[in-house]
Motif scaffolding. Sequence first.
Motif, mmCIF file in Angstrom:
data_model
loop_
_atom_site.group_PDB
_atom_site.id
_atom_site.type_symbol
_atom_site.label_atom_id
_atom_site.label_comp_id
_atom_site.label_asym_id
_atom_site.label_seq_id
_atom_site.Cartn_x
_atom_site.Cartn_y
_atom_site.Cartn_z
ATOM 1 N N TYR A 39 0.838 -1.208 0.000
ATOM 2 C CA TYR A 39 0.000 0.000 0.000
ATOM 3 C C TYR A 39 0.876 1.262 0.000
ATOM 4 C CZ TYR A 39 -3.988 -3.011 0.589
ATOM 5 O OH TYR A 39 -4.953 -3.962 0.370
ATOM 6 N N ARG A 40 1.996 1.205 0.733
ATOM 7 C CA ARG A 40 2.921 2.339 0.751
ATOM 8 C C ARG A 40 3.513 2.562 -0.648
ATOM 9 N NH1 ARG A 40 5.151 3.898 5.977
ATOM 10 N NH2 ARG A 40 3.937 2.878 7.602
ATOM 11 N N LEU A 41 3.807 1.460 -1.348
ATOM 12 C CA LEU A 41 4.390 1.577 -2.694
ATOM 13 C C LEU A 41 3.396 2.193 -3.678
ATOM 14 C CD1 LEU A 41 6.332 -1.792 -2.846
ATOM 15 C CD2 LEU A 41 7.336 0.478 -3.125
ATOM 16 N N VAL A 109 -8.180 -0.568 -5.492
ATOM 17 C CA VAL A 109 -6.773 -0.784 -5.126
ATOM 18 C C VAL A 109 -6.656 -2.085 -4.327
ATOM 19 C CG1 VAL A 109 -4.866 0.106 -3.714
ATOM 20 C CG2 VAL A 109 -6.177 1.671 -5.160
ATOM 21 N N ARG A 110 -7.569 -2.280 -3.368
ATOM 22 C CA ARG A 110 -7.506 -3.493 -2.526
ATOM 23 C C ARG A 110 -7.680 -4.741 -3.400
ATOM 24 N NH1 ARG A 110 -6.999 -1.826 2.596
ATOM 25 N NH2 ARG A 110 -6.593 -3.981 3.156
ATOM 26 N N LYS A 111 -8.620 -4.663 -4.339
ATOM 27 C CA LYS A 111 -8.868 -5.821 -5.203
ATOM 28 C C LYS A 111 -7.621 -6.128 -6.039
ATOM 29 C CE LYS A 111 -12.300 -7.652 -8.310
ATOM 30 N NZ LYS A 111 -12.663 -7.221 -9.654
ATOM 31 N N GLU A 180 -5.077 9.339 13.628
ATOM 32 C CA GLU A 180 -5.743 9.589 12.344
ATOM 33 C C GLU A 180 -5.737 8.310 11.494
ATOM 34 O OE1 GLU A 180 -4.184 12.997 10.133
ATOM 35 O OE2 GLU A 180 -4.957 12.131 8.270
ATOM 36 N N ARG A 181 -4.579 7.640 11.490
ATOM 37 C CA ARG A 181 -4.441 6.426 10.673
ATOM 38 C C ARG A 181 -5.341 5.314 11.243
ATOM 39 N NH1 ARG A 181 0.176 3.329 8.757
ATOM 40 N NH2 ARG A 181 1.733 4.219 10.138
ATOM 41 N N ASP A 182 -5.358 5.160 12.584
ATOM 42 C CA ASP A 182 -6.229 4.163 13.228
ATOM 43 C C ASP A 182 -7.680 4.405 12.837
ATOM 44 O OD1 ASP A 182 -4.131 3.050 14.590
ATOM 45 O OD2 ASP A 182 -4.763 3.687 16.585
ATOM 46 N N ARG A 184 -8.986 5.948 10.305
ATOM 47 C CA ARG A 184 -9.294 5.636 8.909
ATOM 48 C C ARG A 184 -9.300 4.118 8.685
ATOM 49 N NH1 ARG A 184 -5.412 8.498 6.305
ATOM 50 N NH2 ARG A 184 -6.351 10.484 6.759
ATOM 51 N N ASP A 185 -8.316 3.421 9.246
ATOM 52 C CA ASP A 185 -8.204 1.967 9.033
ATOM 53 C C ASP A 185 -9.378 1.208 9.669
ATOM 54 O OD1 ASP A 185 -5.867 2.411 7.673
ATOM 55 O OD2 ASP A 185 -4.529 1.699 9.246
ATOM 56 N N ILE A 186 -9.837 1.689 10.841
ATOM 57 C CA ILE A 186 -10.908 0.973 11.564
ATOM 58 C C ILE A 186 -12.279 1.255 10.942
ATOM 59 C CG2 ILE A 186 -12.156 0.899 13.792
ATOM 60 C CD1 ILE A 186 -9.365 1.417 15.118
HETATM 61 O O1 C5P Z 1 1.514 -1.554 8.080
HETATM 62 P P1 C5P Z 1 1.825 -0.214 7.492
HETATM 63 O O2 C5P Z 1 1.859 0.890 8.508
HETATM 64 O O3 C5P Z 1 3.053 -0.236 6.652
HETATM 65 O O4 C5P Z 1 0.602 0.089 6.501
HETATM 66 C C1 C5P Z 1 0.417 1.350 5.897
HETATM 67 C C2 C5P Z 1 -1.077 1.546 5.625
HETATM 68 O O5 C5P Z 1 -1.488 0.604 4.635
HETATM 69 C C3 C5P Z 1 -1.989 1.296 6.824
HETATM 70 O O6 C5P Z 1 -2.239 2.447 7.612
HETATM 71 C C4 C5P Z 1 -3.260 0.789 6.196
HETATM 72 O O7 C5P Z 1 -4.120 1.832 5.854
HETATM 73 C C5 C5P Z 1 -2.796 0.132 4.900
HETATM 74 N N1 C5P Z 1 -2.829 -1.322 4.971
HETATM 75 C C6 C5P Z 1 -4.036 -1.956 4.722
HETATM 76 N N2 C5P Z 1 -4.106 -3.302 4.701
HETATM 77 C C7 C5P Z 1 -3.023 -4.040 4.932
HETATM 78 C C8 C5P Z 1 -1.780 -3.426 5.227
HETATM 79 C C9 C5P Z 1 -1.722 -2.044 5.255
HETATM 80 O O8 C5P Z 1 -5.049 -1.292 4.521
HETATM 81 N N3 C5P Z 1 -3.121 -5.369 4.868
#
Ligand code: C5P
Length: 224
Positions: A39-41, A109-111, A180-182, A184-186
């Motif tokens: 995802y970072r890439l 993107v996930r797909k 912020e990241r938590d 969005r991810d949750i």
């Molecule tokens: O784990 P890392 O901090 O490198 O992940 C960066 C971001 O990529 C996370 O904040 C998350 O949004 C996303 N990610 C994800 N699903 C994964 C791994 C990472 O959505 N399996």
Amino acid sequence: MSQFPVLTIDGPAGSGKGTVAEHVAQTLGWQLLDSGALYRLVALAAQKKKIAFDDNSRLTELAETLDAVFLPCEEGSTEVRLDNKDVTQAIRSEDCGLMASKIAAKAGVRKALLKRQRDYLISPGLVADGRDMGTVVFPDAFAKVFLTASVEERAKRRFNQLNQKGVDVSLASLIIDIEERDFRDINRSEAPLIAANDAITIDTSHLSIKQVVAQVLAIVKNRQ
Ligand code: C5P
């Protein structure tokens, strides 16, 4: 179901899953998938190509055609290459993590990354770390771990890491970034960050990496 075993290690930013996954994979002699790096890439590639974060079709295409290579190095670390350039350090910045969490909320993107992640499962087994390894990518994994830690502890770890590298950053700003990241991810609709029903949760707030690795290896041993 694959004939090779998968151990999934999911959890929020800074829970220690990357380091733990690396140690466990090395001990078991299994492959390692750092799904966050993918995802970072995509985020870094989008930034370099000046693709807007709301341009879903170009972002999906980018994820489908991503030229990413993970090269294992002698000391057990991994060199990450994007379009044949070393981006190992560049993808680790806080900015790149935040951009990745925005891009990771996109279904296309996930797909696009799903099959690529599953292709990492080769002999003799795989340790996969991320957010949705146990829930979406490898739901049949033979062992699933979910690592947590308080926001303060996770920010402190990141602060120490960055300090060691000579990066000037405040603990308060790291706490805000992680929250912020938590959030969005949750709260995203696509593959949100959540422990799988059959995952074993370990709170790493007061544990060393060595202790967490030992607990995870014990879980694997119990299942074998
Ligand atoms: O784990 P890392 O901090 O490198 O992940 C960066 C971001 O990529 C996370 O904040 C998350 O949004 C996303 N990610 C994800 N699903 C994964 C791994 C990472 O959505 N399996």
